[in-house]
Design a protein around this motif. Structure first.
Motif, PDB file in Angstrom:
ATOM      1  N   ALA A 159       0.813  -1.218   0.000  1.00 43.78           N
ATOM      2  CA  ALA A 159       0.000   0.000   0.000  1.00 43.78           C
ATOM      3  C   ALA A 159       0.844   1.266   0.000  1.00 43.78           C
ATOM      4  O   ALA A 159       0.441   2.287  -0.571  1.00 43.78           O
ATOM      5  CB  ALA A 159      -0.927  -0.004   1.216  1.00 43.78           C
ATOM      6  N   THR A 160       2.003   1.217   0.631  1.00 44.83           N
ATOM      7  CA  THR A 160       2.784   2.446   0.809  1.00 44.83           C
ATOM      8  C   THR A 160       3.940   2.603  -0.177  1.00 44.83           C
ATOM      9  O   THR A 160       4.331   3.738  -0.490  1.00 44.83           O
ATOM     10  CB  THR A 160       3.354   2.500   2.236  1.00 44.83           C
ATOM     11  N   LEU A 161       4.494   1.496  -0.665  1.00 43.36           N
ATOM     12  CA  LEU A 161       5.695   1.598  -1.488  1.00 43.36           C
ATOM     13  C   LEU A 161       5.527   1.058  -2.904  1.00 43.36           C
ATOM     14  O   LEU A 161       6.073   1.637  -3.852  1.00 43.36           O
ATOM     15  CB  LEU A 161       6.857   0.846  -0.807  1.00 43.36           C
ATOM     16  N   GLN A 162       4.800  -0.035  -3.053  1.00 39.39           N
ATOM     17  CA  GLN A 162       4.727  -0.679  -4.362  1.00 39.39           C
ATOM     18  C   GLN A 162       4.027   0.221  -5.379  1.00 39.39           C
ATOM     19  O   GLN A 162       3.016   0.864  -5.072  1.00 39.39           O
ATOM     20  CB  GLN A 162       4.000  -2.024  -4.258  1.00 39.39           C
ATOM     21  N   ASP A 163       4.584   0.265  -6.578  1.00 35.80           N
ATOM     22  CA  ASP A 163       4.069   1.084  -7.684  1.00 35.80           C
ATOM     23  C   ASP A 163       4.202   2.583  -7.418  1.00 35.80           C
ATOM     24  O   ASP A 163       3.573   3.393  -8.110  1.00 35.80           O
ATOM     25  CB  ASP A 163       2.594   0.759  -7.986  1.00 35.80           C
ATOM     26  N   ASN A 189       8.586  -5.142  -7.319  1.00 34.60           N
ATOM     27  CA  ASN A 189       7.469  -5.863  -7.938  1.00 34.60           C
ATOM     28  C   ASN A 189       6.919  -6.928  -6.993  1.00 34.60           C
ATOM     29  O   ASN A 189       7.386  -7.090  -5.860  1.00 34.60           O
ATOM     30  CB  ASN A 189       7.914  -6.488  -9.266  1.00 34.60           C
ATOM     31  N   ASN A 190       5.933  -7.664  -7.470  1.00 36.12           N
ATOM     32  CA  ASN A 190       5.268  -8.660  -6.622  1.00 36.12           C
ATOM     33  C   ASN A 190       6.217  -9.742  -6.132  1.00 36.12           C
ATOM     34  O   ASN A 190       6.107 -10.209  -4.987  1.00 36.12           O
ATOM     35  CB  ASN A 190       4.106  -9.306  -7.386  1.00 36.12           C
ATOM     36  N   ASP A 191       7.135 -10.167  -6.992  1.00 35.52           N
ATOM     37  CA  ASP A 191       8.047 -11.242  -6.606  1.00 35.52           C
ATOM     38  C   ASP A 191       8.962 -10.807  -5.459  1.00 35.52           C
ATOM     39  O   ASP A 191       9.214 -11.576  -4.521  1.00 35.52           O
ATOM     40  CB  ASP A 191       8.883 -11.684  -7.808  1.00 35.52           C
ATOM     41  N   ILE A 192       9.458  -9.574  -5.527  1.00 41.20           N
ATOM     42  CA  ILE A 192      10.326  -9.080  -4.454  1.00 41.20           C
ATOM     43  C   ILE A 192       9.531  -8.900  -3.164  1.00 41.20           C
ATOM     44  O   ILE A 192      10.006  -9.229  -2.068  1.00 41.20           O
ATOM     45  CB  ILE A 192      11.002  -7.764  -4.878  1.00 41.20           C
TER      46      ILE A 192
END
Length: 318
Positions: free
Chosen positions: A278-282, A290-293
Motif C-alpha cells: 500500500a505504501t511503497l509498491q508502484d 514488484n510482486n516477486d520481491i
C-alpha cells in the motif's frame, strides 16, 4: 641345317587355354558369401530383459525414496520420478520455466527435509494452484487474475520459496549445529504457511470479497488494489495457514506449539506485506519493488519471526 628343323614356336596344344567366365543357365541365382547375422537373444529372453530392467529401476527408485538421510543423488532421483508422474498436474499450475525452477526447489527440499518436507510443499502447491484458478474467468474479466491463466513462472516460484530454500540450505550444511536444526525446519514451514496464507487471502478476496479495504486507511478500494484486504480473504488466509501448519505437524516437521507460532508469524508477515504494497509498491522511486520481491520480503519476515518467537518461547520456558 639340322638346327633349322627345330620349331620356332611351341606347339599350339601347349598354349594355355583362354579364360572364360562360367556360364550358368538363365534364371540361375549365384549364391554369394554373406556374413552370418548377429546373434540375438532368444525371443523368450526379451521379456526377461525388460522385466529385469524395470525391476532394477524400481529398486533404484525405492532406494532413493528410502535413503535416510537423503543425499543429493537420492533427492534428485526421487524428485525426478515425482515430477515425471505428476507432470500433467504440475504443468497445469506452472509454466515450462516455472516447472524447471520447481524441480530445483523440490530437490533442495527433499535433500534437506526428506519426503515429509517435500509433501508439505506439495500440499502448498495443490491448495495454492486451486485457489488461483478459482473463478479465473471472473478475475480475468476484472483484470485481477494471475498472468498465463494462473500458471506460475520462475519468478513466482522463487518469490514463494526463497526463504524456504535458505532454511533448507542452512539445515543441509548444519549451520548453528544441532541446536539450530529444528529452528531451520520451523522457518521452512513458517515461510510456506506465510505464502499460502497470502495467496489464499488474495485469491479468495478477488473471487468472493464483497468489500476490500486499504490496509493503511481502511478506505474502500477496488479488488486487486495493492495493499487491499477483505474480510473473506483474511479469514480464508488464516484457515490456510492453520491447515498447512497442521500438515507440517502431521508430517512431523513441527510440534503443537509451533503450529501456533507459524500462524502468528504468518499473519504478522502478511500484514507487513500488505502495508509495503500500500505504501511503497508502484510508487515513484520503487518501480523495482514488484510482486516477486514483495513476496520474498513477506516469506522472509514470516520465517524470521517464527524462528525468533520459538527462541523466545524456549528461553522463557527454561
Amino acid at each position: 641345317m639340322a638346327c633349322s628343323l627345330l620349331p620356332l614356336h611351341a606347339p599350339l596344344s601347349s598354349r594355355p587355354a583362354p579364360r572364360t567366365l562360367p556360364v550358368f543357365p538363365r534364371g540361375t541365382r549365384v549364391l554369394r558369401h554373406r556374413p552370418p547375422p548377429p546373434l540375438l537373444p532368444p525371443p523368450r529372453a526379451l521379456p526377461d530383459i525388460a522385466a529385469g530392467a524395470a525391476s532394477g529401476i524400481r529398486d533404484a527408485l525405492a532406494d532413493a525414496f528410502l535413503a535416510s538421510p537423503p543425499t543429493w543423488r537420492s533427492a534428485a532421483a526421487s524428485n525426478f520420478a515425482v515430477f515425471v508422474a505428476g507432470s500433467p498436474v504440475l504443468l497445469s499450475g506452472l509454466s515450462a520455466s516455472g516447472f524447471a525452477a520447481a524441480y530445483l526447489l523440490g530437490t533442495l527440499t527433499w535433500r534437506a527435509f526428506g519426503p515429509p518436507g517435500f509433501l508439505l510443499v506439495v500440499a502448498y502447491f495443490v491448495v495454492g494452484t486451486a485457489v488461483t484458478k478459482l473463478k479465473i474467468k471472473q478475475k480475468e474479466a476484472q483484470g485481477v487474475a494471475e498472468k498465463r491463466g494462473g500458471r506460475r513462472g520462475p519468478g513466482s516460484v522463487i518469490g514463494s520459496s526463497a526463504a524456504g530454500c535458505a532454511c533448507a540450505l542452512l539445515s543441509i550444511y548444519h549451520v548453528g549445529g544441532t541446536a539450530f536444526s529444528e529452528l531451520w525446519r520451523l522457518g521452512f514451514v513458517a515461510s510456506f504457511c506465510t505464502k499460502l496464507s497470502d495467496t489464499v487471502s488474495s485469491e479468495i478476496g478477488k473471487a468472493f470479497g464483497r468489500t476490500t479495504y486499504l490496509v493503511t486507511t481502511f478506505k474502500v478500494v477496488p479488488r486487486g488494489t495493492e495493499g487491499a484486504v477483505s474480510i473473506e480473504g483474511t479469514l480464508a488466509g488464516i484457515l490456510a495457514s492453520v491447515f498447512l501448519a497442521s500438515v507440517g505437524y502431521l508430517l512431523g516437521q513441527v510440534g503443537v506449539s509451533q503450529v501456533a507460532v507459524c500462524l502468528v508469524a504468518s499473519q504478522i508477515a502478511n500484514y507487513g506485506e500488505s502495508y509495503i504494497g500500500a505504501t511503497l509498491q508502484d510508487k515513484e522511486g520503487f518501480e523495482w519493488l514488484n510482486n516477486d520481491i514483495v513476496n520474498v520480503l513477506n516469506i522472509s519476515i514470516g520465517a524470521i519471526l517464527a524462528v525468533l518467537m520459538q527462541k523466545l518461547l524456549v528461553s522463557w520456558s527454561s
